[in-house]
Design a protein around this motif. Structure first.
Motif, PDB file in Angstrom:
ATOM      1  N   PRO A  23      55.454  21.596  19.896  1.00  0.00           N
ATOM      2  CA  PRO A  23      54.011  21.763  20.124  1.00  0.00           C
ATOM      3  C   PRO A  23      53.727  22.860  21.153  1.00  0.00           C
ATOM      4  CG  PRO A  23      54.602  19.436  20.119  1.00  0.00           C
ATOM      5  CD  PRO A  23      55.884  20.192  20.099  1.00  0.00           C
ATOM      6  N   PRO A  24      52.740  23.701  20.892  1.00  0.00           N
ATOM      7  CA  PRO A  24      52.472  24.842  21.778  1.00  0.00           C
ATOM      8  C   PRO A  24      51.628  24.478  22.995  1.00  0.00           C
ATOM      9  CG  PRO A  24      51.013  24.918  19.876  1.00  0.00           C
ATOM     10  CD  PRO A  24      51.907  23.735  19.665  1.00  0.00           C
ATOM     11  N   VAL A  25      52.064  24.977  24.145  1.00  0.00           N
ATOM     12  CA  VAL A  25      51.336  24.822  25.399  1.00  0.00           C
ATOM     13  C   VAL A  25      51.037  26.218  25.937  1.00  0.00           C
ATOM     14  CG1 VAL A  25      51.409  23.956  27.764  1.00  0.00           C
ATOM     15  CG2 VAL A  25      52.434  22.622  25.922  1.00  0.00           C
ATOM     16  N   LEU A  26      49.780  26.472  26.229  1.00  0.00           N
ATOM     17  CA  LEU A  26      49.338  27.781  26.717  1.00  0.00           C
ATOM     18  C   LEU A  26      48.917  27.654  28.175  1.00  0.00           C
ATOM     19  CD1 LEU A  26      48.439  30.752  26.177  1.00  0.00           C
ATOM     20  CD2 LEU A  26      46.223  29.806  25.442  1.00  0.00           C
ATOM     21  N   LEU A  27      49.457  28.526  29.038  1.00  0.00           N
ATOM     22  CA  LEU A  27      49.242  28.453  30.478  1.00  0.00           C
ATOM     23  C   LEU A  27      48.468  29.686  30.952  1.00  0.00           C
ATOM     24  CD1 LEU A  27      52.916  27.462  31.434  1.00  0.00           C
ATOM     25  CD2 LEU A  27      51.016  25.936  30.841  1.00  0.00           C
ATOM     26  N   LEU A  28      47.343  29.473  31.641  1.00  0.00           N
ATOM     27  CA  LEU A  28      46.456  30.558  32.057  1.00  0.00           C
ATOM     28  C   LEU A  28      46.264  30.547  33.572  1.00  0.00           C
ATOM     29  CD1 LEU A  28      43.731  30.131  29.282  1.00  0.00           C
ATOM     30  CD2 LEU A  28      45.781  31.588  29.224  1.00  0.00           C
ATOM     31  N   HIS A  29      46.397  31.712  34.170  1.00  0.00           N
ATOM     32  CA  HIS A  29      46.330  31.852  35.633  1.00  0.00           C
ATOM     33  C   HIS A  29      44.919  32.155  36.116  1.00  0.00           C
ATOM     34  CE1 HIS A  29      45.794  36.204  35.377  1.00  0.00           C
ATOM     35  NE2 HIS A  29      46.711  36.203  34.418  1.00  0.00           N
ATOM     36  N   GLY A  30      44.775  32.301  37.431  1.00  0.00           N
ATOM     37  CA  GLY A  30      43.484  32.529  38.053  1.00  0.00           C
ATOM     38  C   GLY A  30      43.171  33.992  38.295  1.00  0.00           C
ATOM     39  N   ILE A  31      42.011  34.247  38.905  1.00  0.00           N
ATOM     40  CA  ILE A  31      41.544  35.606  39.146  1.00  0.00           C
ATOM     41  C   ILE A  31      42.490  36.340  40.096  1.00  0.00           C
ATOM     42  CG2 ILE A  31      40.034  34.960  41.087  1.00  0.00           C
ATOM     43  CD1 ILE A  31      38.006  37.024  39.963  1.00  0.00           C
ATOM     44  N   GLY A  32      42.836  37.559  39.715  1.00  0.00           N
ATOM     45  CA  GLY A  32      43.731  38.357  40.538  1.00  0.00           C
ATOM     46  C   GLY A  32      45.177  37.927  40.505  1.00  0.00           C
ATOM     47  N   ARG A  33      45.513  36.980  39.645  1.00  0.00           N
ATOM     48  CA  ARG A  33      46.855  36.417  39.626  1.00  0.00           C
ATOM     49  C   ARG A  33      47.618  36.870  38.386  1.00  0.00           C
ATOM     50  NH1 ARG A  33      48.404  35.408  44.261  1.00  0.00           N
ATOM     51  NH2 ARG A  33      49.927  33.902  43.465  1.00  0.00           N
ATOM     52  N   VAL A  54      50.441  33.824  29.844  1.00  0.00           N
ATOM     53  CA  VAL A  54      49.875  35.135  29.548  1.00  0.00           C
ATOM     54  C   VAL A  54      49.286  35.742  30.820  1.00  0.00           C
ATOM     55  CG1 VAL A  54      48.116  36.345  28.196  1.00  0.00           C
ATOM     56  CG2 VAL A  54      49.294  34.369  27.211  1.00  0.00           C
ATOM     57  N   ASP A  55      49.519  37.032  31.027  1.00  0.00           N
ATOM     58  CA  ASP A  55      48.700  37.773  31.984  1.00  0.00           C
ATOM     59  C   ASP A  55      47.365  38.038  31.300  1.00  0.00           C
ATOM     60  OD1 ASP A  55      50.569  37.898  33.993  1.00  0.00           O
ATOM     61  OD2 ASP A  55      51.040  40.017  33.749  1.00  0.00           O
ATOM     62  N   LEU A  56      46.291  37.456  31.798  1.00  0.00           N
ATOM     63  CA  LEU A  56      44.983  37.682  31.204  1.00  0.00           C
ATOM     64  C   LEU A  56      44.716  39.181  31.076  1.00  0.00           C
ATOM     65  CD1 LEU A  56      42.827  35.088  33.194  1.00  0.00           C
ATOM     66  CD2 LEU A  56      43.822  34.796  30.920  1.00  0.00           C
ATOM     67  N   PRO A  57      44.005  39.609  30.046  1.00  0.00           N
ATOM     68  CA  PRO A  57      43.740  41.042  29.871  1.00  0.00           C
ATOM     69  C   PRO A  57      43.155  41.680  31.128  1.00  0.00           C
ATOM     70  CG  PRO A  57      43.053  39.841  27.927  1.00  0.00           C
ATOM     71  CD  PRO A  57      43.442  38.801  28.951  1.00  0.00           C
ATOM     72  N   GLY A  58      43.834  42.718  31.623  1.00  0.00           N
ATOM     73  CA  GLY A  58      43.395  43.414  32.827  1.00  0.00           C
ATOM     74  C   GLY A  58      43.925  42.848  34.121  1.00  0.00           C
ATOM     75  N   PHE A  59      44.555  41.667  34.072  1.00  0.00           N
ATOM     76  CA  PHE A  59      45.121  41.042  35.267  1.00  0.00           C
ATOM     77  C   PHE A  59      46.649  41.083  35.216  1.00  0.00           C
ATOM     78  CE2 PHE A  59      40.890  39.047  35.135  1.00  0.00           C
ATOM     79  CZ  PHE A  59      40.475  39.262  36.440  1.00  0.00           C
ATOM     80  N   GLY A  60      47.275  40.776  36.340  1.00  0.00           N
ATOM     81  CA  GLY A  60      48.738  40.842  36.382  1.00  0.00           C
ATOM     82  C   GLY A  60      49.185  42.229  35.986  1.00  0.00           C
TER      83      GLY A  60
END
Length: 282
Positions: A23-33, A54-60
């Protein structure tokens, strides 16, 4: 395994672990992270899940996608990244801080794509936020501050995220400086911060709208917080309980803004129990 995918013309950085059949688990970070904020959970969850961060688009170290950075655009970019990985099943989404708001936006936009929500010190439940983010709303000042991040200021930022300063390592400070030096970092950070907040705090309009949208599509939910969070105060957990009375909640003692790092084992134990209980959702 960390790789880069081209999604909507941007290079997006992704880490994957575990059997793709799980089963897929997706992990998302915070602003500037960055996705590194979820590294400890790859080791702990990948035995029986396909874990994607994932590094959110434009972050990391991800490039921004075309257009203005908004909560909706971030959610759409993440959804497109998951699709580019060939993952078509509903995903268990875990979001920290801004990542929690992105996770909720993904549910609001495409309910059938989301199996469960795990919100970790999530944005969206209150007005209060650290002055370090509110001050970015001051015209001209925010850009200057973000373009003048040095080792001392990077250390202060990292220090604000953890109750236990042992987690403020040289490696984390060095990586924060690497991210801050990227050419689009200041613009992406400012566009996101100013859409979501003002000098007075987190905007009420988008919070109220998003919580109403999520409540219209209830999913099994786990909401956790650190009681020593200096970014988004633990008092927001009460608002989260009121917004989602069906959710399971937990408050970590002596813990800051990143429980998935600072309480990695305890967090993983909670997450595995929650995911196992709702595995039929996938």
């Amino acid at each position: 395994m960390i790789t880069e995918l081209t999604v909507r013309g941007a290079r997006i950085r992704v880490r994957r672990s575990g059997d793709p059949a799980h089963p897929p688990v997706l992990l998302l970070h915070g602003i500037g992270r960055s996705l590194e904020d979820w590294d400890p959970q790859h080791d702990r969850l990948s035995a029986d899940h396909r874990v994607i961060s994932v590094d959110l688009p434009g972050f990391g170290l991800s490039e921004p996608m075309p257009g203005r950075v908004t909560l909706a655009a971030l959610a759409e970019g993440v959804a497109a990244t998951v699709a580019a990985l060939g993952e078509e099943r509903p995903v268990h989404v875990m979001g920290n801080s801004l990542g929690g708001a992105v996770a909720m936006r993904m549910l609001a936009a495409a309910p059938a794509r989301i199996a469960t929500l795990t919100l970790v010190n999530s944005a969206g439940f209150g007005k209060e936020v650290t002055p370090a983010l509110r001050i970015l709303a001051v015209p001209g000042l925010g850009k200057q501050l973000l373009r003048r991040i040095d080792a001392r200021s990077a250390y202060r930022i990292e220090r604000s995220l953890f109750h236990d300063r042992a987690h403020v390592t040289e490696e984390r400070v060095a990586f924060a400086l690497r991210v801050a030096a990227r050419p689009d970092n200041a613009r992406v950070f400012l566009e996101t911060a100013r859409e979501l907040g003002t000098l007075l705090g987190v905007r009420a309009a988008w919070r109220q709208r998003l919580l109403s949208q999520v409540a219209a599509h209830p999913r099994p939910s786990l909401i956790v917080w650190g009681d020593r969070d200096l970014i988004l105060p633990a008092a927001h957990l009460a608002a989260a309980r009121a917004a989602f009375p069906h959710a399971k909640t937990h408050l970590f003692a002596d813990t800051g803004h990143l429980p998935q790092i600072e309480r990695a084992d305890d967090f993983a134990d909670l997450a595995r129990l929650f995911l196992t209980a709702h595995s039929s959702a996938v």
